[in-house]
Design an enzyme around this catalytic site. Structure first.
Site, short mmCIF file in Angstrom:
data_model
loop_
_atom_site.label_atom_id
_atom_site.label_comp_id
_atom_site.label_asym_id
_atom_site.label_seq_id
_atom_site.Cartn_x
_atom_site.Cartn_y
_atom_site.Cartn_z
N ARG A 1 2.30 -6.49 8.48
CA ARG A 1 1.60 -5.19 8.30
C ARG A 1 2.31 -4.04 9.02
O ARG A 1 1.69 -3.09 9.47
CB ARG A 1 0.15 -5.26 8.78
CG ARG A 1 -0.71 -6.25 8.06
CD ARG A 1 -0.96 -5.91 6.60
NE ARG A 1 -1.71 -6.99 5.98
CZ ARG A 1 -1.14 -8.05 5.39
NH1 ARG A 1 0.19 -8.14 5.27
NH2 ARG A 1 -1.88 -9.00 4.87
N SER B 1 -9.78 -5.24 5.38
CA SER B 1 -9.90 -5.71 6.76
C SER B 1 -9.70 -4.53 7.70
O SER B 1 -8.80 -3.72 7.50
CB SER B 1 -8.81 -6.74 7.06
OG SER B 1 -8.89 -7.81 6.16
N GLU C 1 -5.89 -2.10 11.23
CA GLU C 1 -5.01 -2.07 10.06
C GLU C 1 -5.27 -0.76 9.31
O GLU C 1 -4.37 -0.18 8.72
CB GLU C 1 -5.32 -3.28 9.17
CG GLU C 1 -4.37 -3.46 8.02
CD GLU C 1 -4.65 -4.73 7.22
OE1 GLU C 1 -4.87 -5.80 7.82
OE2 GLU C 1 -4.66 -4.63 5.99
C1 LIG Z 1 -11.40 -4.23 -0.74
C2 LIG Z 1 -10.05 -4.10 -0.05
C3 LIG Z 1 -9.26 -5.23 0.13
C4 LIG Z 1 -8.00 -5.13 0.73
N1 LIG Z 1 -7.24 -6.25 0.87
C5 LIG Z 1 -6.00 -6.15 1.40
C6 LIG Z 1 -5.16 -7.32 1.48
O1 LIG Z 1 -5.52 -8.41 1.08
N2 LIG Z 1 -3.92 -7.15 2.03
C7 LIG Z 1 -3.47 -5.93 2.46
O2 LIG Z 1 -2.32 -5.86 2.92
N3 LIG Z 1 -4.25 -4.84 2.41
C8 LIG Z 1 -5.50 -4.92 1.88
N4 LIG Z 1 -6.29 -3.81 1.81
C9 LIG Z 1 -5.83 -2.55 2.37
C10 LIG Z 1 -5.18 -1.62 1.34
O3 LIG Z 1 -5.35 -2.11 0.04
C11 LIG Z 1 -3.70 -1.48 1.60
O4 LIG Z 1 -3.49 -0.99 2.90
C12 LIG Z 1 -3.02 -0.55 0.60
O5 LIG Z 1 -1.62 -0.68 0.72
C13 LIG Z 1 -3.43 0.91 0.79
O6 LIG Z 1 -2.95 1.66 -0.32
P1 LIG Z 1 -3.43 3.16 -0.60
O7 LIG Z 1 -2.54 3.71 -1.68
O8 LIG Z 1 -4.89 3.21 -0.87
O9 LIG Z 1 -3.08 3.86 0.76
P2 LIG Z 1 -3.87 4.97 1.59
O10 LIG Z 1 -5.12 4.36 2.13
O11 LIG Z 1 -4.01 6.20 0.77
O12 LIG Z 1 -2.85 5.22 2.77
C14 LIG Z 1 -2.53 4.21 3.70
C15 LIG Z 1 -1.34 4.67 4.53
O13 LIG Z 1 -0.18 4.70 3.69
C16 LIG Z 1 0.53 5.90 3.88
N5 LIG Z 1 1.19 6.23 2.61
C17 LIG Z 1 0.62 6.30 1.39
N6 LIG Z 1 1.55 6.62 0.45
C18 LIG Z 1 2.73 6.76 1.10
C19 LIG Z 1 4.06 7.10 0.70
N7 LIG Z 1 4.37 7.33 -0.59
N8 LIG Z 1 5.02 7.16 1.65
C20 LIG Z 1 4.73 6.92 2.97
N9 LIG Z 1 3.50 6.62 3.41
C21 LIG Z 1 2.50 6.53 2.49
C22 LIG Z 1 -0.54 6.93 4.23
O14 LIG Z 1 0.00 8.01 4.95
C23 LIG Z 1 -1.50 6.09 5.08
O15 LIG Z 1 -1.11 6.08 6.43
C24 LIG Z 1 -7.55 -3.87 1.20
C25 LIG Z 1 -8.35 -2.73 1.01
C26 LIG Z 1 -9.58 -2.85 0.39
C27 LIG Z 1 -10.42 -1.63 0.19
#
Ligand SMILES: Cc1cc2nc3c(=O)[nH]c(=O)nc-3n(C[C@H](O)[C@H](O)[C@H](O)COP(=O)(O)OP(=O)(O)OC[C@H]3O[C@@H](n4cnc5c(N)ncnc54)[C@H](O)[C@@H]3O)c2cc1C
Length: 284
Positions: free
Chosen positions: A136, A187, A277
């Site tokens: 992560r 998480s 996380e």
């Molecule tokens: C129901 C649920 C289940 C999940 N299960 C998992 C799992 O099994 N495994 C797991 O790893 N995660 C899990 N997650 C967490 C989440 O899915 C991940 O962290 C995902 O990668 C977030 O993507 P996002 O586009 O929504 O990012 P955001 O929430 O919009 O942003 C997260 C971070 O990424 C940065 N970011 C976004 N885009 C960019 C870019 N282009 N360049 C640089 N930085 C950037 C942002 O600045 C921020 O700090 C889960 C979340 C939920 C709601």
């Protein structure tokens, strides 16, 4: 102010204007892993929305604004192995690389060959090693102003129906844990790497809870009685101590109070500092 564009030059132009103005800014993907302050965010929220996916043999290119699920499904459809265990992880490709997303024993870093990003001055390309991936973690988490535009992944050929079967099985389990109507950010806390825990803590961890060299933070949370705790509208799931959700009108303040309470319980009992996380927006 909210700015989104699928154009790299427009995104870089907008970011440069925002930085020159001195305004606060936050770059988001799909917003699934954020805790946003109840006061909102006084600044500029930027989102890079280009979502192209292309395949050339075993190489897949994905733009950062593509949904990770689209990338997973695209790869499976083309009979390419490597991302199928990541089915059901919400969010964008850019954020998946930023946080080295993963599930069921695999993370995206295993497939990444190159990442193309804007460092605030120029566009650069990093190899997998330069991305400094860990559990992560990536170099991008330590350089929050570096914006990922696209990535190239290397996958392996495999029968598409086999991959689909694996993905469907995982999705079924995930949907039970995270029903689609549940308001949660996944998480809250990162799991812990067994080898990095103090010896005294290692001795207390039962073998049965260790998975792929990691101890789920849910184990420590459960030991300190986290399950079922509620503060206002925010509740820790009865069935999973690392799953905190909004039952309806919950606030970020209530969520942060629960997080602080759980961290201090684990600190007092095990001498461990749990690390979030989730990412915070608007907390100064
Ligand atoms: C129901 C649920 C289940 C999940 N299960 C998992 C799992 O099994 N495994 C797991 O790893 N995660 C899990 N997650 C967490 C989440 O899915 C991940 O962290 C995902 O990668 C977030 O993507 P996002 O586009 O929504 O990012 P955001 O929430 O919009 O942003 C997260 C971070 O990424 C940065 N970011 C976004 N885009 C960019 C870019 N282009 N360049 C640089 N930085 C950037 C942002 O600045 C921020 O700090 C889960 C979340 C939920 C709601």
């Amino acid at each position: 102010m909210y700015v989104e564009t699928p154009s790299e030059p427009s995104f870089m132009g907008a970011l440069n204007i925002v930085r020159a103005s001195g305004a606060e800014f936050a770059v988001i993907g799909s917003g699934t892993n954020l805790i946003v302050s109840d006061n909102g965010f006084r600044g500029v929220v930027l989102r890079f929305t280009a979502s192209g996916l292309s395949i050339d043999g075993r190489i897949v290119r994905a733009e950062a604004g593509a949904e990770l699920e689209a990338l997973v499904d695209h790869s499976i459809g083309h009979g390419l192995r490597g991302l199928e265990t990541m089915t059901g992880i919400p969010g964008s490709v850019g954020a998946a690389i930023y946080g080295n997303a993963g599930a069921y024993g695999h993370s995206i870093n295993e497939s990444v060959r190159h990442v193309r990003f804007f460092d605030g001055a120029v566009i650069r390309v990093f190899s997998n090693a330069e991305c400094e991936f860990h559990y992560r973690e990536s170099v991008f988490k330590r350089h929050k102003h570096w914006i990922i535009f696209s990535a190239e992944l290397g996958l392996a050929p495999a029968p598409a129906d086999e991959l689909r079967k694996t993905a469907d099985g995982i999705l079924k389990v995930r949907l039970e844990k995270y029903p689609v109507t549940m308001k949660c950010a996944g998480s809250i806390f990162k799991n812990l790497i067994m080898a990095e825990l103090p010896e005294a803590v290692q001795q207390q961890v039962p073998e049965r809870v260790i998975r792929e060299g990691k101890v789920p933070s849910a184990y420590f949370l459960e030991e300190v009685g986290a399950k079922g705790i509620q503060n206002g509208g925010i509740r820790v799931a009865d069935y999973h101590a690392n799953l905190i959700y909004n039952t309806g009108g919950g606030t970020a303040r209530e969520l942060c109070a629960i997080i602080a309470d759980l961290k201090s319980r684990v600190q007092n009992r095990f001498g461990l500092t749990l690390e979030e996380e989730v990412q915070y927006v608007g907390f100064g």
